[in-house]
Scaffold this motif. Structure first.
Motif, short mmCIF file in Angstrom:
data_model
loop_
_atom_site.label_atom_id
_atom_site.label_comp_id
_atom_site.label_asym_id
_atom_site.label_seq_id
_atom_site.Cartn_x
_atom_site.Cartn_y
_atom_site.Cartn_z
N ARG A 217 0.85 -1.19 0.00
CA ARG A 217 0.00 0.00 0.00
C ARG A 217 0.89 1.24 0.00
O ARG A 217 1.84 1.35 0.78
CB ARG A 217 -0.93 0.01 1.22
CG ARG A 217 -1.83 -1.21 1.29
CD ARG A 217 -2.71 -1.18 2.52
NE ARG A 217 -3.54 -2.37 2.62
CZ ARG A 217 -3.18 -3.48 3.24
NH1 ARG A 217 -1.98 -3.54 3.83
NH2 ARG A 217 -3.98 -4.52 3.29
N GLY A 218 0.57 2.18 -0.87
CA GLY A 218 1.38 3.39 -1.01
C GLY A 218 0.64 4.65 -0.62
O GLY A 218 -0.60 4.70 -0.66
N ALA A 219 1.42 5.67 -0.29
CA ALA A 219 0.85 6.96 0.09
C ALA A 219 1.56 8.10 -0.63
O ALA A 219 1.66 9.22 -0.12
CB ALA A 219 0.93 7.16 1.60
N GLY A 220 2.11 7.80 -1.81
CA GLY A 220 2.76 8.83 -2.60
C GLY A 220 4.16 8.51 -3.03
O GLY A 220 4.65 9.05 -4.03
N THR A 221 4.86 7.66 -2.29
CA THR A 221 6.23 7.30 -2.67
C THR A 221 6.26 5.98 -3.42
O THR A 221 6.87 5.88 -4.50
CB THR A 221 7.14 7.21 -1.43
OG1 THR A 221 7.12 8.46 -0.74
CG2 THR A 221 8.56 6.88 -1.82
N ILE A 222 5.66 4.96 -2.86
CA ILE A 222 5.60 3.67 -3.57
C ILE A 222 4.65 3.80 -4.75
O ILE A 222 4.96 3.44 -5.88
CB ILE A 222 5.15 2.53 -2.63
CG1 ILE A 222 6.11 2.40 -1.45
CG2 ILE A 222 5.07 1.21 -3.40
CD1 ILE A 222 5.69 1.34 -0.43
N CYS A 223 3.46 4.32 -4.47
CA CYS A 223 2.48 4.62 -5.49
C CYS A 223 1.44 5.56 -4.87
O CYS A 223 1.48 5.81 -3.66
CB CYS A 223 1.82 3.36 -6.07
SG CYS A 223 0.67 2.55 -4.92
N SER A 225 -0.84 9.21 -4.36
CA SER A 225 -0.58 10.64 -4.27
C SER A 225 -0.39 11.07 -2.82
O SER A 225 -1.19 10.69 -1.95
CB SER A 225 -1.77 11.42 -4.87
OG SER A 225 -1.65 12.81 -4.60
N PRO A 226 0.64 11.85 -2.55
CA PRO A 226 0.86 12.32 -1.18
C PRO A 226 -0.20 13.32 -0.73
O PRO A 226 -0.32 13.62 0.46
CB PRO A 226 2.25 12.97 -1.25
CG PRO A 226 2.40 13.37 -2.67
CD PRO A 226 1.69 12.32 -3.46
N GLU A 263 3.29 1.87 3.29
CA GLU A 263 4.14 3.08 3.32
C GLU A 263 3.76 3.95 4.51
O GLU A 263 2.58 4.17 4.81
CB GLU A 263 3.96 3.83 2.02
CG GLU A 263 4.83 5.08 1.93
CD GLU A 263 4.62 5.84 0.63
OE1 GLU A 263 4.99 7.03 0.59
OE2 GLU A 263 4.07 5.25 -0.33
N ASP A 264 4.76 4.45 5.18
CA ASP A 264 4.55 5.34 6.33
C ASP A 264 4.30 6.76 5.82
O ASP A 264 5.04 7.26 4.95
CB ASP A 264 5.79 5.31 7.23
CG ASP A 264 5.58 6.09 8.51
OD1 ASP A 264 4.42 6.21 8.95
OD2 ASP A 264 6.57 6.58 9.06
N ARG A 265 3.29 7.41 6.34
CA ARG A 265 2.99 8.79 5.92
C ARG A 265 3.93 9.78 6.60
O ARG A 265 4.26 9.62 7.75
CB ARG A 265 1.53 9.13 6.28
CG ARG A 265 0.52 8.38 5.42
CD ARG A 265 -0.88 8.81 5.80
NE ARG A 265 -1.86 8.19 4.94
CZ ARG A 265 -2.21 8.65 3.72
NH1 ARG A 265 -1.63 9.74 3.24
NH2 ARG A 265 -3.11 8.03 3.01
#
Length: 265
Positions: A217-223, A225-226, A263-265
Protein backbone atom coordinates in the motif's frame (compact mmCIF):
# COMPACT_ATOMS: atom_id res chain seq x y z
CA UNK A 1 -69.16 -121.87 -36.10
CA UNK A 2 -65.44 -122.49 -36.13
CA UNK A 3 -64.99 -120.30 -39.19
CA UNK A 4 -67.05 -117.54 -37.58
CA UNK A 5 -65.04 -117.77 -34.37
CA UNK A 6 -61.72 -117.69 -36.23
CA UNK A 7 -62.91 -114.75 -38.32
CA UNK A 8 -64.02 -112.85 -35.23
CA UNK A 9 -60.73 -113.58 -33.56
CA UNK A 10 -58.76 -112.32 -36.56
CA UNK A 11 -60.85 -109.14 -36.73
CA UNK A 12 -60.34 -108.55 -33.02
CA UNK A 13 -56.57 -109.11 -33.38
CA UNK A 14 -56.40 -106.71 -36.33
CA UNK A 15 -58.31 -104.03 -34.46
CA UNK A 16 -56.05 -104.45 -31.42
CA UNK A 17 -52.91 -104.25 -33.57
CA UNK A 18 -54.24 -101.11 -35.27
CA UNK A 19 -54.95 -99.48 -31.94
CA UNK A 20 -51.46 -100.35 -30.69
CA UNK A 21 -49.80 -98.90 -33.81
CA UNK A 22 -51.85 -95.74 -33.57
CA UNK A 23 -50.90 -95.34 -29.93
CA UNK A 24 -47.20 -95.85 -30.71
CA UNK A 25 -47.30 -93.33 -33.55
CA UNK A 26 -49.05 -90.77 -31.37
CA UNK A 27 -46.52 -91.31 -28.56
CA UNK A 28 -43.62 -90.97 -30.94
CA UNK A 29 -45.12 -87.83 -32.45
CA UNK A 30 -45.79 -86.31 -29.04
CA UNK A 31 -42.34 -87.25 -27.84
CA UNK A 32 -40.76 -85.75 -30.93
CA UNK A 33 -42.87 -82.64 -30.61
CA UNK A 34 -42.02 -82.23 -26.94
CA UNK A 35 -38.37 -82.91 -27.65
CA UNK A 36 -38.28 -80.28 -30.35
CA UNK A 37 -40.12 -77.82 -28.18
CA UNK A 38 -37.83 -78.52 -25.28
CA UNK A 39 -34.78 -78.19 -27.48
CA UNK A 40 -36.01 -74.95 -29.01
CA UNK A 41 -37.03 -73.62 -25.65
CA UNK A 42 -33.72 -74.54 -24.10
CA UNK A 43 -31.86 -72.97 -26.97
CA UNK A 44 -33.95 -69.83 -26.81
CA UNK A 45 -33.51 -69.50 -23.07
CA UNK A 46 -29.77 -70.11 -23.33
CA UNK A 47 -29.47 -67.53 -26.09
CA UNK A 48 -31.49 -65.04 -24.08
CA UNK A 49 -29.35 -65.54 -21.00
CA UNK A 50 -26.17 -65.22 -23.03
CA UNK A 51 -27.35 -62.02 -24.66
CA UNK A 52 -28.49 -60.66 -21.31
CA UNK A 53 -25.17 -61.54 -19.66
CA UNK A 54 -23.29 -60.06 -22.59
CA UNK A 55 -25.26 -56.82 -22.41
CA UNK A 56 -24.92 -56.66 -18.65
CA UNK A 57 -21.21 -57.36 -18.83
CA UNK A 58 -20.73 -54.75 -21.54
CA UNK A 59 -22.71 -52.17 -19.64
CA UNK A 60 -20.86 -52.90 -16.45
CA UNK A 61 -17.51 -52.65 -18.22
CA UNK A 62 -18.40 -49.35 -19.85
CA UNK A 63 -19.70 -47.92 -16.62
CA UNK A 64 -16.57 -48.97 -14.78
CA UNK A 65 -14.33 -47.44 -17.41
CA UNK A 66 -16.24 -44.18 -17.47
CA UNK A 67 -16.37 -44.15 -13.70
CA UNK A 68 -12.61 -44.55 -13.45
CA UNK A 69 -12.03 -41.83 -16.03
CA UNK A 70 -14.40 -39.52 -14.19
CA UNK A 71 -12.66 -40.22 -10.90
CA UNK A 72 -9.25 -39.56 -12.42
CA UNK A 73 -10.46 -36.35 -14.04
CA UNK A 74 -12.09 -35.30 -10.80
CA UNK A 75 -8.94 -35.96 -8.78
CA UNK A 76 -6.92 -34.04 -11.37
CA UNK A 77 -9.24 -31.03 -11.18
CA UNK A 78 -9.31 -30.96 -7.39
CA UNK A 79 -5.87 -29.41 -7.06
CA UNK A 80 -4.51 -26.95 -4.53
CA UNK A 81 -4.02 -23.26 -5.31
CA UNK A 82 -1.79 -20.92 -3.33
CA UNK A 83 1.72 -19.78 -2.52
CA UNK A 84 3.77 -21.67 0.05
CA UNK A 85 6.49 -19.30 1.20
CA UNK A 86 9.70 -20.34 2.88
CA UNK A 87 8.80 -24.01 2.61
CA UNK A 88 11.05 -27.04 2.69
CA UNK A 89 10.76 -28.78 -0.68
CA UNK A 90 11.53 -32.51 -0.90
CA UNK A 91 11.51 -35.13 -3.66
CA UNK A 92 8.74 -37.76 -3.67
CA UNK A 93 8.73 -39.37 -7.13
CA UNK A 94 9.49 -38.37 -10.72
CA UNK A 95 7.62 -35.13 -11.30
CA UNK A 96 6.16 -35.12 -7.77
CA UNK A 97 7.36 -33.19 -4.73
CA UNK A 98 6.20 -32.01 -1.31
CA UNK A 99 6.52 -28.58 0.28
CA UNK A 100 6.38 -28.23 4.06
CA UNK A 101 5.75 -25.06 6.05
CA UNK A 102 5.05 -24.62 9.74
CA UNK A 103 1.62 -23.21 8.95
CA UNK A 104 0.36 -25.62 6.30
CA UNK A 105 2.23 -28.84 7.02
CA UNK A 106 3.01 -31.10 4.06
CA UNK A 107 1.53 -30.33 0.65
CA UNK A 108 2.29 -32.57 -2.30
CA UNK A 109 2.45 -31.09 -5.80
CA UNK A 110 3.44 -31.87 -9.37
CA UNK A 111 5.64 -30.03 -11.84
CA UNK A 112 4.93 -29.55 -15.55
CA UNK A 113 6.93 -28.60 -18.62
CA UNK A 114 6.04 -24.94 -18.08
CA UNK A 115 6.95 -24.86 -14.38
CA UNK A 116 9.44 -22.04 -13.77
CA UNK A 117 12.33 -23.02 -11.49
CA UNK A 118 14.83 -20.51 -10.12
CA UNK A 119 17.94 -21.47 -8.20
CA UNK A 120 20.01 -19.84 -5.47
CA UNK A 121 22.97 -22.19 -5.32
CA UNK A 122 21.58 -25.65 -4.61
CA UNK A 123 19.22 -26.26 -7.54
CA UNK A 124 21.37 -24.17 -9.87
CA UNK A 125 23.23 -20.84 -9.78
CA UNK A 126 25.66 -19.58 -7.16
CA UNK A 127 25.00 -19.23 -3.43
CA UNK A 128 27.25 -16.15 -3.42
CA UNK A 129 25.12 -14.29 -5.94
CA UNK A 130 21.81 -12.59 -5.25
CA UNK A 131 20.72 -13.37 -8.80
CA UNK A 132 18.55 -16.43 -9.19
CA UNK A 133 18.95 -17.97 -12.65
CA UNK A 134 16.39 -20.15 -14.38
CA UNK A 135 16.93 -23.88 -13.71
CA UNK A 136 15.70 -26.98 -15.51
CA UNK A 137 13.31 -29.60 -14.11
CA UNK A 138 16.17 -32.12 -14.26
CA UNK A 139 18.32 -29.86 -12.10
CA UNK A 140 15.46 -29.53 -9.63
CA UNK A 141 15.03 -33.30 -9.43
CA UNK A 142 18.76 -33.96 -9.09
CA UNK A 143 19.16 -31.40 -6.31
CA UNK A 144 16.15 -32.56 -4.31
CA UNK A 145 17.17 -36.20 -4.53
CA UNK A 146 20.30 -35.18 -2.60
CA UNK A 147 18.68 -32.90 -0.03
CA UNK A 148 15.64 -30.73 0.56
CA UNK A 149 15.87 -27.01 -0.24
CA UNK A 150 14.08 -23.95 1.05
CA UNK A 151 11.90 -22.36 -1.61
CA UNK A 152 8.74 -20.42 -2.35
CA UNK A 153 6.28 -22.57 -4.30
CA UNK A 154 3.25 -21.25 -6.14
CA UNK A 155 0.62 -23.87 -7.02
CA UNK A 156 -2.24 -23.78 -9.48
CA UNK A 157 -4.61 -26.74 -9.44
CA UNK A 158 -2.00 -28.86 -7.66
CA UNK A 159 0.77 -28.08 -10.19
CA UNK A 160 3.66 -25.74 -9.46
CA UNK A 161 3.81 -22.67 -11.67
CA UNK A 162 6.93 -21.34 -9.89
CA UNK A 163 9.53 -22.93 -7.61
CA UNK A 164 11.89 -20.22 -6.37
CA UNK A 165 14.82 -21.37 -4.23
CA UNK A 166 15.72 -19.13 -1.31
CA UNK A 167 19.13 -18.07 -0.09
CA UNK A 168 19.82 -19.45 3.36
CA UNK A 169 20.97 -16.07 4.67
CA UNK A 170 20.57 -12.53 3.48
CA UNK A 171 23.78 -11.75 1.63
CA UNK A 172 26.04 -10.73 4.47
CA UNK A 173 23.86 -8.76 6.89
CA UNK A 174 23.70 -11.72 9.22
CA UNK A 175 19.94 -11.56 9.71
CA UNK A 176 18.27 -14.67 8.36
CA UNK A 177 14.71 -14.82 7.08
CA UNK A 178 13.57 -18.34 7.83
CA UNK A 179 10.82 -18.49 10.42
CA UNK A 180 10.89 -14.74 11.19
CA UNK A 181 7.60 -13.27 12.46
CA UNK A 182 6.74 -9.77 13.61
CA UNK A 183 6.13 -6.16 12.63
CA UNK A 184 8.90 -3.71 11.74
CA UNK A 185 8.64 0.03 11.09
CA UNK A 186 11.61 1.61 9.37
CA UNK A 187 13.44 2.14 6.14
CA UNK A 188 12.85 -0.52 3.48
CA UNK A 189 15.77 -1.19 1.14
CA UNK A 190 16.15 -3.40 -1.92
CA UNK A 191 18.51 -6.41 -1.76
CA UNK A 192 17.67 -8.61 -4.74
CA UNK A 193 14.60 -9.53 -6.81
CA UNK A 194 11.88 -10.34 -4.27
CA UNK A 195 14.18 -9.67 -1.30
CA UNK A 196 14.39 -6.61 0.97
CA UNK A 197 15.53 -5.39 4.38
CA UNK A 198 13.78 -3.19 6.88
CA UNK A 199 15.82 -1.19 9.45
CA UNK A 200 14.09 0.08 12.57
CA UNK A 201 14.96 3.20 14.57
CA UNK A 202 17.49 1.23 16.63
CA UNK A 203 19.39 0.22 13.54
CA UNK A 204 18.25 -3.42 13.71
CA UNK A 205 18.01 -4.73 10.19
CA UNK A 206 15.72 -7.58 9.17
CA UNK A 207 15.70 -9.23 5.75
CA UNK A 208 12.44 -10.47 4.27
CA UNK A 209 10.91 -11.74 1.07
CA UNK A 210 7.79 -10.73 -0.81
CA UNK A 211 5.41 -13.01 -2.67
CA UNK A 212 2.41 -12.69 -4.96
CA UNK A 213 0.28 -12.55 -1.81
CA UNK A 214 2.12 -9.58 -0.27
CA UNK A 215 -0.20 -6.57 0.05
CA UNK A 216 1.63 -3.34 -0.83
CA UNK A 217 0.00 0.00 0.00
CA UNK A 218 1.38 3.39 -1.01
CA UNK A 219 0.85 6.96 0.09
CA UNK A 220 2.76 8.83 -2.60
CA UNK A 221 6.23 7.30 -2.67
CA UNK A 222 5.60 3.67 -3.57
CA UNK A 223 2.48 4.62 -5.49
CA UNK A 224 -0.50 6.94 -5.13
CA UNK A 225 -0.58 10.64 -4.27
CA UNK A 226 0.86 12.32 -1.18
CA UNK A 227 -2.01 14.79 -1.36
CA UNK A 228 -4.62 12.09 -0.82
CA UNK A 229 -5.75 10.73 2.52
CA UNK A 230 -6.41 7.33 0.94
CA UNK A 231 -3.91 4.51 0.70
CA UNK A 232 -3.32 3.04 -2.74
CA UNK A 233 -2.78 -0.57 -3.70
CA UNK A 234 0.64 -0.86 -5.33
CA UNK A 235 2.39 -3.55 -7.36
CA UNK A 236 5.55 -5.43 -6.43
CA UNK A 237 7.34 -3.66 -9.28
CA UNK A 238 6.41 -0.29 -7.76
CA UNK A 239 7.68 -1.46 -4.37
CA UNK A 240 10.98 -2.54 -5.92
CA UNK A 241 11.45 0.78 -7.68
CA UNK A 242 10.73 2.73 -4.49
CA UNK A 243 12.86 0.48 -2.26
CA UNK A 244 15.87 0.96 -4.54
CA UNK A 245 15.73 4.63 -3.53
CA UNK A 246 14.62 3.93 0.02
CA UNK A 247 11.16 4.27 1.55
CA UNK A 248 9.81 4.28 5.09
CA UNK A 249 7.15 1.64 5.69
CA UNK A 250 5.58 -0.73 8.18
CA UNK A 251 6.35 -4.34 7.29
CA UNK A 252 4.43 -7.29 8.73
CA UNK A 253 6.42 -10.52 8.34
CA UNK A 254 5.21 -14.11 8.73
CA UNK A 255 7.67 -16.96 8.35
CA UNK A 256 10.19 -14.65 6.67
CA UNK A 257 7.76 -13.33 4.06
CA UNK A 258 6.02 -9.96 4.16
CA UNK A 259 2.26 -10.25 4.35
CA UNK A 260 1.98 -6.47 3.97
CA UNK A 261 4.19 -3.45 3.28
CA UNK A 262 2.43 -0.21 4.14
CA UNK A 263 4.14 3.08 3.32
CA UNK A 264 4.55 5.34 6.33
CA UNK A 265 2.99 8.79 5.92
Amino acid sequence: MNRHVRKATLVTAAITAGLLMTACQNGSSNSSSHGSSSSDGSKGAGSSRHESASKTSGTSGNTGSKGTSAQNASSTRKGVDGTFTGGTVSYLAPGKYVVHTSRTGDQAFFVADDTEVYGAGKVCGSPRSEARPRCTLDQLETALKKAAVTADVTLKDGVATVVRERHDVDGGTGSGTQGVNGTWLGNVSYLAPGKYTVSDMKGVEQAFYVSDGTAVRGAGTICGSPMSESMYTCTLDQLEAAAKKGVSAKVVIADGVATSVTEDR
